[in-house]
Design a protein around this motif. Structure first.
Motif, PDB file in Angstrom:
ATOM      1  N   UNK A  28      -9.636  11.239 -11.119  1.00 41.51           N
ATOM      2  CA  UNK A  28      -8.588  10.552 -10.391  1.00 41.51           C
ATOM      3  C   UNK A  28      -8.423  11.195  -9.012  1.00 41.51           C
ATOM      4  N   UNK A  57       0.816  -1.210   0.000  1.00 44.08           N
ATOM      5  CA  UNK A  57       0.000   0.000   0.000  1.00 44.08           C
ATOM      6  C   UNK A  57       0.850   1.259   0.000  1.00 44.08           C
ATOM      7  N   UNK A 110       4.511  17.018 -13.676  1.00 43.25           N
ATOM      8  CA  UNK A 110       3.410  17.688 -14.363  1.00 43.25           C
ATOM      9  C   UNK A 110       3.486  17.431 -15.869  1.00 43.25           C
ATOM     10  N   UNK A 111       2.320  17.368 -16.455  1.00 42.34           N
ATOM     11  CA  UNK A 111       2.237  17.177 -17.916  1.00 42.34           C
ATOM     12  C   UNK A 111       2.736  18.429 -18.605  1.00 42.34           C
ATOM     13  N   UNK A 150      -9.723  11.670 -16.123  1.00 44.67           N
ATOM     14  CA  UNK A 150      -8.511  11.929 -15.365  1.00 44.67           C
ATOM     15  C   UNK A 150      -8.777  12.879 -14.214  1.00 44.67           C
ATOM     16  N   UNK A 159      -6.398  10.574  -6.503  1.00 42.38           N
ATOM     17  CA  UNK A 159      -5.050  10.888  -6.053  1.00 42.38           C
ATOM     18  C   UNK A 159      -4.591  12.223  -6.636  1.00 42.38           C
ATOM     19  N   UNK A 160      -4.881  12.400  -7.933  1.00 44.95           N
ATOM     20  CA  UNK A 160      -4.490  13.648  -8.592  1.00 44.95           C
ATOM     21  C   UNK A 160      -5.121  14.844  -7.880  1.00 44.95           C
ATOM     22  N   UNK A 192      -5.573   3.390  -6.472  1.00 44.40           N
ATOM     23  CA  UNK A 192      -4.235   3.783  -6.902  1.00 44.40           C
ATOM     24  C   UNK A 192      -3.653   2.829  -7.922  1.00 44.40           C
ATOM     25  N   UNK A 193      -4.265   1.657  -8.094  1.00 42.91           N
ATOM     26  CA  UNK A 193      -3.608   0.665  -8.948  1.00 42.91           C
ATOM     27  C   UNK A 193      -3.928   0.876 -10.408  1.00 42.91           C
ATOM     28  N   UNK A 217      -8.192   3.529  -1.236  1.00 36.91           N
ATOM     29  CA  UNK A 217      -6.853   3.000  -1.491  1.00 36.91           C
ATOM     30  C   UNK A 217      -6.794   2.180  -2.776  1.00 36.91           C
ATOM     31  N   UNK A 256       1.107  23.761 -10.364  1.00 38.39           N
ATOM     32  CA  UNK A 256       0.348  23.217 -11.499  1.00 38.39           C
ATOM     33  C   UNK A 256       0.070  24.240 -12.589  1.00 38.39           C
ATOM     34  N   UNK A 273      -5.943  18.282 -19.322  1.00 40.12           N
ATOM     35  CA  UNK A 273      -6.314  16.972 -19.844  1.00 40.12           C
ATOM     36  C   UNK A 273      -7.644  17.066 -20.573  1.00 40.12           C
ATOM     37  N   UNK A 302      -2.946  14.129   1.931  1.00 39.25           N
ATOM     38  CA  UNK A 302      -3.359  13.158   0.911  1.00 39.25           C
ATOM     39  C   UNK A 302      -4.036  11.954   1.567  1.00 39.25           C
ATOM     40  N   UNK A 303      -3.437  11.480   2.662  1.00 33.69           N
ATOM     41  CA  UNK A 303      -3.998  10.296   3.320  1.00 33.69           C
ATOM     42  C   UNK A 303      -5.398  10.562   3.871  1.00 33.69           C
ATOM     43  N   UNK A 345      -3.528  15.433  -4.479  1.00 39.34           N
ATOM     44  CA  UNK A 345      -2.208  16.073  -4.546  1.00 39.34           C
ATOM     45  C   UNK A 345      -2.345  17.559  -4.862  1.00 39.34           C
ATOM     46  N   UNK A 356       2.622   1.669  -3.346  1.00 35.53           N
ATOM     47  CA  UNK A 356       1.723   2.131  -4.412  1.00 35.53           C
ATOM     48  C   UNK A 356       1.405   3.606  -4.262  1.00 35.53           C
ATOM     49  N   UNK A 357       1.131   4.022  -3.029  1.00 37.42           N
ATOM     50  CA  UNK A 357       0.807   5.431  -2.816  1.00 37.42           C
ATOM     51  C   UNK A 357       2.009   6.312  -3.165  1.00 37.42           C
ATOM     52  N   UNK A 394       2.394  11.662 -10.047  1.00 37.57           N
ATOM     53  CA  UNK A 394       1.543  12.839 -10.183  1.00 37.57           C
ATOM     54  C   UNK A 394       2.321  14.133 -10.032  1.00 37.57           C
TER      55      UNK A 394
END
Lengths: 392, 196
Positions: free
Chosen positions: B124, A46, A60-61, B121, B126-127, B195-196, B192, B110, B116, B184-185, B130, A49-50, A57
């Motif tokens: 997402x 976990x 940046x694009x 996206x 997580x994005x 994220x995969x 969770x 950013x 995008x 983030x958490x 963040x 992965x995080x 992320x």
């Protein structure tokens, strides 16, 4: 790789670990892979992965920067460097000459702003309607699609569409100008007081004095115009645009200087013109054009490139009431049509690779022309609201 | 494509300052243009000013070539000069700026990133987390995180560019990562599996 030390790691420890970052970025030193790491530390999957997610992320694009853009900037670097060196030498030479007591003013012929430029920059007139603006600020709206405006020889009286004659008092200071603004979808024929004929295409503006005084004749154009300048060797004719100046002796040519278009062109049909850049920050460059030549101005380089055109007629076709196309694709075709008719055209099709050559009669309604195009380009087409849409 | 190494750049630099070789000058230019441009976009969206600043530092290199020293890290040297030049050019442009620190505080992680076109996206988690956690960091902290994680610079390089000590550089990264991770958490604990 030593996996044991990762056993006590929390997410942030992974994020701060140099080896782990390298692993995720794909430049691990010992050839270890992320999967190997995960397999060795199933209890940390976990956190790993995080951490991977966060690292990815945080990248940046980025927009792609074209090689042309980089080349242009590099060229500008070299050019500016050489120019600065040249200026140094110039200053030195000037100092020496001054010291010797000779006149050096001819050395520094600067591109002084002309009256007409001052006027244009101080009066940024825009209009949705076709308008004639007189020296006293009076605005006359023009309804007709194709208007005709004629100045009497050497006097300030104007005739509009052969139906109305307007008088304006001649300015005392000689520094006032008339303007014609033609929006998209309309055109205008203008006869200036010196006998010069100007045809103004859609979305254009012409600024000129009602009567030409002084040693030269000077007008300003934004957008597209075709000129037939009446000859007068003693009073040269100058056409100014935002970024360059054309000197004319008696000739026919087209100027394309639309504000929002990258290419600003001058195409010579007959006679001779010379073009000069007018950016006061850099040294002026001058070129002469011969018939059937095209000068394309580049804003970035503040310079012209000259090329030969073998279809000069296609550049002036619009003054005869048709549009001439040679191997143009749907996008550039519709751009010109949309400007001419003042209609919105949207292209929602990938089918744009074929090209079209030929003439379009501008007296036709836009719908008929667009319908014809949709058949040629094998796309579907319909009118949605005030928009014409090509789609698959 | 082969990734250019710091050593390649150092060699090009050496040849350029000793001989004025145009080839090595353009190697240095092309190897760093993208990096400088992208970094510039974090401070301002005015692309013209970014290009001008890049131009200016390279004109400077040509002009002062004979007075330039050997540098161990070309990338850090250029970034440092570019950053200084950009602040200068930005200040010149904004006549109404009262603060000397104006430009640094404008750093935004950013900024200037490709939007995008795929809406999914944006879903997402997580994005989003963040992006949100980044708001808890100061402009300076964001700047350091950017140089470290997006530009992949070392602590030494960052400390050189920003003229701060390696130690405070590391501490800043450490603190920022902690702040981000906590936020983030908080936002993602229930997701969770995403994220995969």
């Amino acid at each position: 790789m030593d996996y044991n030390r990762y056993k006590s790691y929390a997410t942030e420890d992974f994020l701060l670990d140099e080896n782990f970052i390298k692993l995720v970025n794909g430049n691990s030193a010992d050839g270890c892979t992320l999967n190997q790491l995960k397999n060795h530390l199933p209890e940390k999957s976990e956190e790993i992965s995080l951490a991977i997610g966060i690292l990815n992320e945080l990248k940046t694009k980025k927009r792609h920067i074209s090689i042309e853009q980089k080349e242009e900037t590099l060229n500008a670097v070299y050019q500016s460097f050489r120019h600065q060196i040249r200026l140094k030498i110039f200053r030195y030479a000037a100092a020496v000459l001054l010291f010797a007591g000779t006149g050096t003013s001819a050395f520094f012929i600067l591109n002084k702003q002309s009256d007409i430029e001052d006027f244009v920059s101080s009066s940024d007139t825009r209009s949705e309607k076709a308008e004639l603006i007189l020296a006293d600020g009076k605005r006359i709206e023009i309804d007709s699609k194709q208007s005709k405006i004629e100045y009497a020889a050497n006097s300030a009286s104007v005739s509009l569409n052969d139906t109305a004659t307007l008088e304006q008092s001649e300015p005392v200071n000689g520094n006032s100008f008339n303007q014609i603004i033609i929006p998209f979808g309309k055109r205008s024929d203008i006869l200036l007081s010196d006998g010069t004929k100007v045809q103004l295409n859609s979305g254009s503006k012409l600024v000129y004095p009602p009567v030409f005084r002084g040693k030269s004749r000077e007008v300003f154009v934004e957008g597209e115009a075709y000129f037939e300048v009446s000859e007068n060797k003693n009073r040269p004719f100058f056409v100014r645009t935002e970024s360059f100046r054309i000197k004319v002796l008696g000739t026919k040519f087209v100027v394309q200087a639309y504000k929002n278009e990258e290419e600003h062109n001058t195409i010579l049909v007959e006679g001779k013109v010379s073009l000069t850049t007018t950016d006061s920050k850099t040294r002026a460059k001058t070129y002469e054009l011969s018939p059937n030549q095209k000068a394309t101005f580049s804003e970035n380089k503040n310079d012209f490139s000259i090329s030969t055109v073998d279809n000069v007629e296609s550049y002036i076709a619009w003054i005869h009431g048709y549009l001439n196309f040679e191997n143009e694709d749907l996008i550039s075709l519709t751009k010109r049509i949309s400007r001419y008719y003042n209609v919105n055209i949207e292209i929602n099709t990938q089918n744009i690779n074929s090209t079209f050559s030929g003439k379009l009669d501008l007296k036709e309604e836009p719908e008929r022309i667009l319908n014809g195009l949709s058949i040629i380009f094998k796309t579907k087409y319909e009118k949605r609201g005030d928009k014409f849409v090509f789609y698959e | 494509m082969k990734k250019t190494t710091d050593i390649d750049n150092r060699d090009a630099w050496k040849i350029f300052i000793s001989t004025g070789c145009e080839k090595s000058f353009s190697v240095i230019y092309y190897n760093h243009f993208d990096l400088l441009y992208y970094v510039g976009l974090k401070y301002t969206s005015n692309r013209q000013i970014i290009e001008d600043s890049i131009q200016n530092i390279f004109i400077y290199l040509l002009k002062k070539r004979k007075n330039l020293n050997l540098v161990t890290n070309v990338k850090a040297y250029l970034l440092k000069s570019f950053r200084r030049q950009l602040f200068l050019d930005l200040k010149k442009q904004s006549r109404f700026s009262f603060s000397d620190q104006l430009t640094e505080t404008q750093f935004n992680y950013f900024n200037g990133t490709e939007q995008s076109i795929f809406e999914k996206e944006e879903l997402n988690i997580l994005k989003r987390a963040i992006k949100k956690s980044m708001k808890n960091l100061s402009a300076k902290q964001q700047e350091i995180i950017y140089l470290r994680y997006d530009c992949e610079l070392s602590y030494e390089e960052i400390s050189n560019i920003l003229e701060i000590s390696v130690d405070s550089c590391y501490k800043s990264v450490y603190r920022s990562i902690k702040i981000m991770k906590t936020s983030i958490e908080q936002m993602t604990t229930t997701h969770v599996d995403l994220f995969f």
